[in-house]
Motif scaffolding. Structure first.
Motif, short mmCIF file in Angstrom:
data_model
loop_
_atom_site.label_atom_id
_atom_site.label_comp_id
_atom_site.label_asym_id
_atom_site.label_seq_id
_atom_site.Cartn_x
_atom_site.Cartn_y
_atom_site.Cartn_z
N VAL A 111 10.86 39.73 25.00
CA VAL A 111 9.98 40.64 24.26
C VAL A 111 8.75 40.93 25.12
CG1 VAL A 111 8.62 40.91 22.15
CG2 VAL A 111 10.78 39.65 22.07
N THR B 252 6.51 39.46 29.84
CA THR B 252 7.34 39.31 28.64
C THR B 252 7.38 37.84 28.23
OG1 THR B 252 9.33 38.93 29.94
CG2 THR B 252 8.85 41.22 29.32
N SER C 103 12.51 44.47 18.78
CA SER C 103 12.99 43.80 20.01
C SER C 103 14.30 43.05 19.82
CB SER C 103 11.94 42.83 20.56
OG SER C 103 10.73 43.50 20.82
N SER D 235 18.28 45.40 21.51
CA SER D 235 17.20 46.11 22.22
C SER D 235 17.38 45.94 23.72
CB SER D 235 15.84 45.56 21.84
OG SER D 235 15.46 46.05 20.61
#
Ligand code: ATP
Ligand code: MG
Length: 576
Positions: free
Chosen positions: A386, A397, A434, A464
Motif C-alpha cells: 500500500v 509503500t 488497495s 489492486s
C-alpha cells in the motif's frame, strides 16, 4: 468582524500602499526607512512575555513577527521575561514559555533575559528622576489616586504631596525600599502633567510597595516597578531598536518615550527604542485571552493548559499542529493596525496544507462493523503493498495484512441506500482500498435490529495493481484486518465554544459546547502503527489528520487526537 486578509496590503494608517510596497507590512516599511536613514545599523527586537500563564496563538504571532524581522533584516532577537509582577508569576510558566518559543523555531541564541535582573538599574533610574524633580512619593491611597486622576473629559487634580522636596522624596523612597511601609501606603509617581489629555501622562505610578517573594530576585525587593516604567527601561538597556507591541499600548507611547528620554537613554521620541503597535490576533469564537484560558483551566472545563481544544501553543502542539502550520497561518493573517478576527478554519487550512504531502495515509476505522469475505480461505493472510501517500511517492509503500475478516466503517454500509450511495449495500460491489472488489451478499442483525456482520464475496482477479480492467465500481472504502488490527482510542474535537451563542456572556462567563470532545474507545487501526510515538502525525484516510497524544498514549494503549477533518470550509481569498 472582518477577515484580516483584506487589510493585508494596507499601509500604516490604512491608506493603500504603493504597489511596490504591497508585499511589505507597515513595520517593515518603518524598519527599512530607519536602516536607510542610518538611524540604526542593526535592528534588535524582543518578545517580552509575562510569565503568568501559557502562551497562546496570539503570542505566536508576536514571536514570529519579532523573530521574522530579525532574520529578514539580519538583526538580533531577544527573548525577555517581563517578570516584574511577582504576585501572578510562576516558574512553571517560565519553563512552558521557553519550550513554546523553542518549538516555534524562534532562535534567540544566547539572548535570553529577565527583566528582574534590571531591578537595580530601574531603581537607579527612579532615584535619578527624583533628583531631577521628575518623580515624587505620594501618600494618597489607591482610591484617592483614582479620584484625583480625573476622567476623559475632566483634567485631574494635583496630589497634596506633589511638591515635596527632592530630599524628602529621596528619604521616603529609600524608606519604601527598606521595607518601612506597608503595601499600598506609598507609591512613587512620575511628575508629568495632571491636566494632560492623555490619562496615562497624569503622574503615573512607577513604583509600588509590595512585600512579595520574587521567583528569581528572592526577597531582595519589597518595591516593584510598574509595567509602563519598567518596560521602556528594559528595552533601552538591551538596545532594542523597534519595540513592537499590540494596539492597546498606543496611548502609552508618550509615556514610553518620556521614560526613555527622562532616564537619559535617548533624546527624542523618534530615536530608538521606538514603540510600534500592531493589531492583536483574534480568532472568531475561540478563547484567546490568557485570563480566560486560565479560567477554563482553573474551573476544570478543560484538562489543563495543554488540553487539545485550547489554542495555547502547548495545546496546539499536543493536538498535532506543526510549527510550519503556525508560521503559515501567521503569514496569511499578516500584520495590520486594524483589529479584526480570523476564522479558525484558516488555521485548519494551514495544518492540512502542511501535512498533506508529509503525513502517511493509513487506514483506521473509527466506527467499526465486521465484514466477512465468505469465499476467502480461512487462516490465509496476504500482505498487500500500500502506498504511504498516493501524492508523494517518495514516502514509499508498506505491507498491510488482509484476510477473511475485516472491519469497515459502519456508515459504509446501508441496508436501504438512498440514490447516489455508492458504498456497500446488498448486491452492490465496491473496491476495498488497495485490495480487491467485494460484493455484498447478505448481512446479520441482532435482536435489537442492529447490523452486526456484513457478508461478501471477493473476486481474486480484481487485486489492486494487477491491471484488472474487466469492470468498474463507483465506490472505494477503507478497511482494516480484524485479527491484526490494533485497538486504539481516538479523540474527536469540536469547538469548545457553542458557536451559536458566541464566546462570552455579559457576566464574563463563557458558552461551552457540551459536545466538544467525543472519545472513541475502540477504533481499529492497521498494525503498522505499532511503532508510532507521541507526537507522530498521520492521515487516517477519509477520517482526517491525527496525532498521537503526548500525555495519555502508551505503546499498549495508543491514543490519537484528531487534529482536523479532511473537509475544508476555508478558501484562500484568491480561490473564493
Ligand atoms: P493576554 O492578552 O492574552 O492576556 P498578554 O498581552 O497579557 O496576553 P504578555 O505576556 O504580556 O501577554 O504578552 C507578550 C507579548 O505578546 C506582548 O508583546 C503582547 O503584545 C503580545 N500579544 C499578546 N496577545 C497577543 C495577540 N492576541 N496577538 C498578538 N500579540 C499578542
Ligand atoms: Mg499582560
Amino acid at each position: 468582524m472582518e477577515n484580516d486578509i483584506k487589510t493585508m496590503a494596507q499601509g500604516a494608517d490604512g491608506e493603500n500602499a504603493t504597489a511596490e510596497a504591497v508585499s511589505k507590512n507597515f513595520i517593515e516599511q518603518i524598519i527599512e526607512k530607519d536602516l536607510a536613514e542610518g538611524k540604526v545599523k542593526k535592528i534588535v527586537t524582543r518578545f517580552p512575555p509575562e510569565p503568568n500563564g501559557y502562551l497562546h496563538i496570539g503570542h505566536a504571532k508576536s514571536i514570529l513577527l519579532n523573530y521574522g524581522l530579525t532574520t529578514k533584516y539580519d538583526g538580533q532577537f531577544n527573548f525577555r521575561f517581563d517578570d516584574t509582577n511577582p504576585g501572578k508569576e510562576d516558574i512553571e510558566f517560565v519553563e512552558s514559555i521557553k519550550a513554546d518559543v523553542q518549538w516555534l523555531g524562534a532562535d534567540y541564541k544566547d539572548h535570553l533575559y529577565f527583566a528582574s535582573s534590571y531591578f537595580d538599574k530601574m531603581y537607579e533610574c527612579a532615584v535619578g528622576l527624583i533628583k531631577k524633580g521628575k518623580a515624587y512619593v505620594d501618600d494618597l491611597s489607591a482610591e484617592q489616586i483614582r479620584e484625583y486622576r480625573g476622567t476623559l473629559t475632566e483634567p485631574g487634580k494635583n496630589s497634596p504631596y506633589r511638591d515635596r522636596t527632592v530630599e524628602e522624596n529621596l528619604e521616603l523612597f529609600t524608606a519604601m525600599k527598606d521595607g518601612k511601609f506597608e503595601d499600598g501606603s506609598h507609591v512613587l509617581r512620575a511628575k508629568i502633567d495632571m491636566a494632560s489629555p492623555n490619562i496615562n501622562m497624569r503622574d503615573p505610578i512607577i513604583y509600588r510597595v509590595a512585600h512579595m517573594h520574587h521567583h528569581s530576585a528572592g526577597d531582595k525587593w519589597c518595591i516593584y516597578p510598574m509595567y509602563d516604567f519598567a518596560h521602556p527601561i528594559e528595552d533601552a538597556i538591551e538596545g532594542i531598536t523597534h519595540s513592537i507591541c499590540t494596539l492597546e499600548f498606543e496611548d502609552h507611547r508618550p509615556l514610553y518615550d518620556w521614560v526613555v528620554i527622562e532616564c537619559g537613554f535617548k533624546n527624542a521620541p523618534d530615536e530608538c527604542p521606538k514603540q510600534i503597535e500592531f493589531a492583536k490576533l483574534y480568532l472568531t469564537n475561540v478563547v484567546t485571552g490568557k485570563r480566560y484560558i486560565k479560567k477554563l483551566v482553573q474551573e476544570g472545563t478543560v484538562d489543563g493548559w495543554d488540553d487539545p481544544r485550547l489554542v495555547s501553543i502547548a495545546a496546539l502542539r499536543r493536538r498535532g499542529f506543526t510549527p510550519e502550520s503556525i508560521r503559515m497561518f501567521v503569514d496569511l493573517v499578516g500584520v495590520t493596525k486594524a483589529n479584526s478576527s480570523v476564522e479558525y478554519s484558516m488555521l485548519e487550512y494551514c495544518i492540512r496544507e502542511d501535512l498533506k504531502m508529509k503525513a502517511h495515509r493509513m487506514m483506521a476505522v473509527l466506527d467499526p462493523i465486521k465484514l466477512i469475505i465468505d469465499n476467502y480461505p480461512e487462516g490465509q493472510v496476504e500482505y498487500l503493498d500500500v502506498p504511504n501517500n498516493q501524492e508523494n511517492e517518495a514516502l514509499g509503500t508498506r505491507k498491510v495484512p488482509f484476510s477473511r475478516e475485516l472491519y469497515i466503517e459502519r456508515e459504509d454500509f446501508m441496508e436501504e441506500p438512498p440514490k447516489k450511495y455508492y458504498r456497500l449495500f446488498p448486491g452492490n460491489e465496491v473496491r476495498l482500498m488497495s485490495a480487491y472488489f467485494v460484493k455484498c451478499e447478505s448481512f446479520v442483525k441482532d435482536e435489537q435490529g442492529n447490523i452486526t456482520e456484513i457478508h461478501c464475496t471477493y473476486d481474486p482477479e480484481t487485486k489492486s495493481g494487477s491491471g484488472f480492467t474487466g469492470r468498474k465500481v463507483k465506490g472505494t472504502i477503507h478497511w482494516v484486518d480484524a485479527k491484526n488490527a490494533l485497538d486504539v482510542e481516538a479523540r474527536l474535537y469540536e469547538n469548545l465554544i457553542d458557536e451559536e451563542k458566541g464566546v462570552y456572556n455579559e457576566d464574563g462567563s463563557m458558552n461551552i459546547n457540551p459536545n466538544s470532545l467525543t472519545v472513541v474507545e475502540h477504533a481499529y487501526v492497521e498494525p503498522s502503527f505499532a511503532d508510532a510515538k507521541a507526537g507522530d502525525k498521520f492521515q487516517f484516510v477519509r477520517n482526517g489528520f491525527f496525532c498521537i497524544d503526548s500525555k495519555d498514549s502508551t505503546p499498549e494503549h495508543l491514543v490519537f487526537n484528531r487534529i482536523v477533518s479532511l473537509k475544508s470550509s476555508f478558501k484562500l481569498p484568491t480561490q473564493a
